[in-house]
Scaffold this motif. Structure first.
Motif, PDB file in Angstrom:
ATOM      1  N   ASN A   1       0.803  -1.177  -0.009  1.00 20.40           N
ATOM      2  CA  ASN A   1      -0.191   0.079   0.081  1.00 20.40           C
ATOM      3  C   ASN A   1       0.913   1.191  -0.013  1.00 20.40           C
ATOM      4  O   ASN A   1       0.648   2.229   0.958  1.00 20.40           O
ATOM      5  CB  ASN A   1      -0.786   0.093   1.238  1.00 20.40           C
ATOM      6  N   ALA A   2       1.828   1.449  -0.928  1.00 15.99           N
ATOM      7  CA  ALA A   2       2.743   2.370  -0.827  1.00 15.99           C
ATOM      8  C   ALA A   2       2.140   3.417  -1.243  1.00 15.99           C
ATOM      9  O   ALA A   2       2.595   4.935  -0.851  1.00 15.99           O
ATOM     10  CB  ALA A   2       4.027   2.110  -1.749  1.00 15.99           C
ATOM     11  N   GLY A   3       1.379   3.616  -2.107  1.00 16.47           N
ATOM     12  CA  GLY A   3       0.618   4.733  -2.612  1.00 16.47           C
ATOM     13  C   GLY A   3       0.023   5.510  -1.486  1.00 16.47           C
ATOM     14  O   GLY A   3      -0.316   6.710  -1.612  1.00 16.47           O
ATOM     15  N   PHE A   4      -0.524   4.846  -0.614  1.00 23.89           N
ATOM     16  CA  PHE A   4      -1.227   5.276   0.412  1.00 23.89           C
ATOM     17  C   PHE A   4      -0.296   6.106   1.431  1.00 23.89           C
ATOM     18  O   PHE A   4      -0.601   7.280   1.938  1.00 23.89           O
ATOM     19  CB  PHE A   4      -2.015   4.593   1.164  1.00 23.89           C
ATOM     20  N   ALA A   5       0.839   5.535   1.765  1.00 18.72           N
ATOM     21  CA  ALA A   5       1.782   6.224   2.510  1.00 18.72           C
ATOM     22  C   ALA A   5       2.277   7.445   1.785  1.00 18.72           C
ATOM     23  O   ALA A   5       2.784   8.624   2.509  1.00 18.72           O
ATOM     24  CB  ALA A   5       2.833   5.136   2.969  1.00 18.72           C
ATOM     25  N   LEU A   6       2.599   7.243   0.780  1.00 18.24           N
ATOM     26  CA  LEU A   6       3.044   8.405  -0.303  1.00 18.24           C
ATOM     27  C   LEU A   6       2.293   9.620  -0.141  1.00 18.24           C
ATOM     28  O   LEU A   6       2.580  10.782   0.358  1.00 18.24           O
ATOM     29  CB  LEU A   6       3.321   7.926  -1.527  1.00 18.24           C
ATOM     30  N   HIS A   7       1.078   9.421  -0.545  1.00 16.46           N
ATOM     31  CA  HIS A   7       0.143  10.768  -0.395  1.00 16.46           C
ATOM     32  C   HIS A   7      -0.145  11.279   0.730  1.00 16.46           C
ATOM     33  O   HIS A   7      -0.503  12.584   0.960  1.00 16.46           O
ATOM     34  CB  HIS A   7      -1.074  10.251  -1.675  1.00 16.46           C
TER      35      HIS A   7
END
Length: 376
Positions: free
Chosen positions: A292-298
């Motif tokens: 779920n890297a996109g969630f942490a990124l944004h």
């Protein structure tokens, strides 16, 4: 003001104008046409709350080329009070075409109150130059903004601009950066919060990566993503080093990278222009979804932008019933805004301008359909 009146009332001020570069005096304002060096343009652009990447000289010069890149500045004395970067396209032989302003004109100074009279004057000057003097159809696609969009929409309608090509997927997603961290987290969609917790538990870390190192890391991920999805590489990510070297520091895009176990798994290019930050480009590796890297990124980007003073985080649009739409909607949350984006609005002085421009727009639509079909 009626369409014909808009042009004919300005045309007397055009007598004696010759060549590509010209100045003229209109009431208290002075107009510069194709006369501002690129560096000076972008320095002035940074002084507006409604500036955008598309209105920068660094971007438009490379995007459209010198032969299609025009510009107009409205000055009150020596001070620029409105600016527009204009892409021009002419049909062969007939000498008519399109003058296209994307996410402009800019008119809201960082240092003063926004005066809608300046915006209206700028619309008149653009009509006089590109419709009256150059014989083109003028198309404006306004910069999306939850606060200012209704004001610009009303002014465009009053000046005779007509919405003729509505957007297929008009919704644009804005995160409200004026919330506290606690309010922001509470605003998130329930599933978005759940996936963010999973990313945090997986140990995904996020940070800024400066300069060439960041662009190289992002470009590698982007190439891998395009190859993995067997997609056309339409994002002009190769422009990023060029933009970084030429834009003023406050307008330079930033590279944000998410890592898992020390390895880059997702990245974003974010540009802050005036009161709005933009999610410009994104890239990911195959393992990003699993953690779920996109969630942490944004989530990290939202916190970073909130501390930096921007008012909105513009995530762009997304097709109906898509995973991307669900992602952007969840991050926008209950406290953000989903804004129907204005389509392209046209202004013309004579019927032949509209006829030639419509032919060029049909050619554009055919080329876009071919790219979607073939992936080229």
């Amino acid at each position: 003001m009626a369409r014909l009146d808009l042009v004919t009332t300005i045309l007397p001020g055009l007598s004696g104008v010759a060549g590509a570069a010209a100045d003229r005096q209109v009431l208290r304002f002075r107009v510069n046409i194709d006369a501002v060096p690129d560096t000076q343009w972008d320095e002035s652009l940074a002084g507006f709350s409604d500036c955008s990447l598309e209105q920068s000289a660094a971007y438009s010069r490379r995007r459209w080329g010198s032969g299609h890149d025009s510009h107009l500045v409205l000055r009150d004395g020596e001070r620029p009070v409105a600016m527009a970067r204009v892409a021009t396209f002419q049909a062969p032989v007939v000498g008519r075409g399109i003058a296209f302003v994307k996410f402009g004109p800019v008119w809201r100074s960082r240092t003063g109150d926004a005066d809608v009279a300046v915006y209206r004057r700028m619309l008149a000057e653009l009509g006089a130059e590109y419709c009256g003097r150059r014989g083109m159809l003028l198309t404006i696609q306004p910069r999306p903004n939850p606060t200012i969009q209704p004001i610009e929409e009303a002014a465009l309608g009053d000046h005779g601009f007509v919405l003729r090509r509505p957007m297929a997927s008009p919704d644009r997603f804005f995160v409200d950066l004026g919330l506290s961290a606690e309010e922001q987290r509470g605003s998130l969609g329930q599933k978005w919060r759940y996936n963010l917790k999973k990313a945090e538990s997986a140990g995904v870390t996020v940070d800024l990566v400066e300069g060439g190192t960041g662009f190289e890391a992002f470009a590698r991920m982007h190439r891998e993503m395009v190859a993995r999805k067997n997609a056309a590489e339409s994002d002009p990510v190769g422009l990023l080093p060029w933009l970084h070297d030429r834009l003023p520091p406050e307008l330079r895009p930033a590279v944000v990278i998410a890592r898992h176990d020390g390895e880059p798994v997702a990245g974003a290019i974010v540009g802050t222009f005036g009161d709005t930050a933009y999610y410009l480009y994104g890239a990911s590796r195959e393992g990003a979804l699993k953690v779920n890297a996109g969630f942490a990124l944004h989530w990290w980007i939202v916190g970073w932008l909130s501390a930096g003073g921007a008012r909105w985080y513009d995530l762009g649009g997304a097709p109906e019933s898509s995973m991307l739409r669900q992602f952007k909607s969840g991050l926008t949350g209950r406290r953000g805004q989903v804004l129907p984006q204005l389509g392209e609005r046209d202004f013309w002085a004579r019927a032949d301008q509209r006829i030639v421009a419509d032919m060029l727009f049909r050619l554009r639509e055919s080329a876009q359909a071919l790219r979607r079909k073939t992936g080229l």
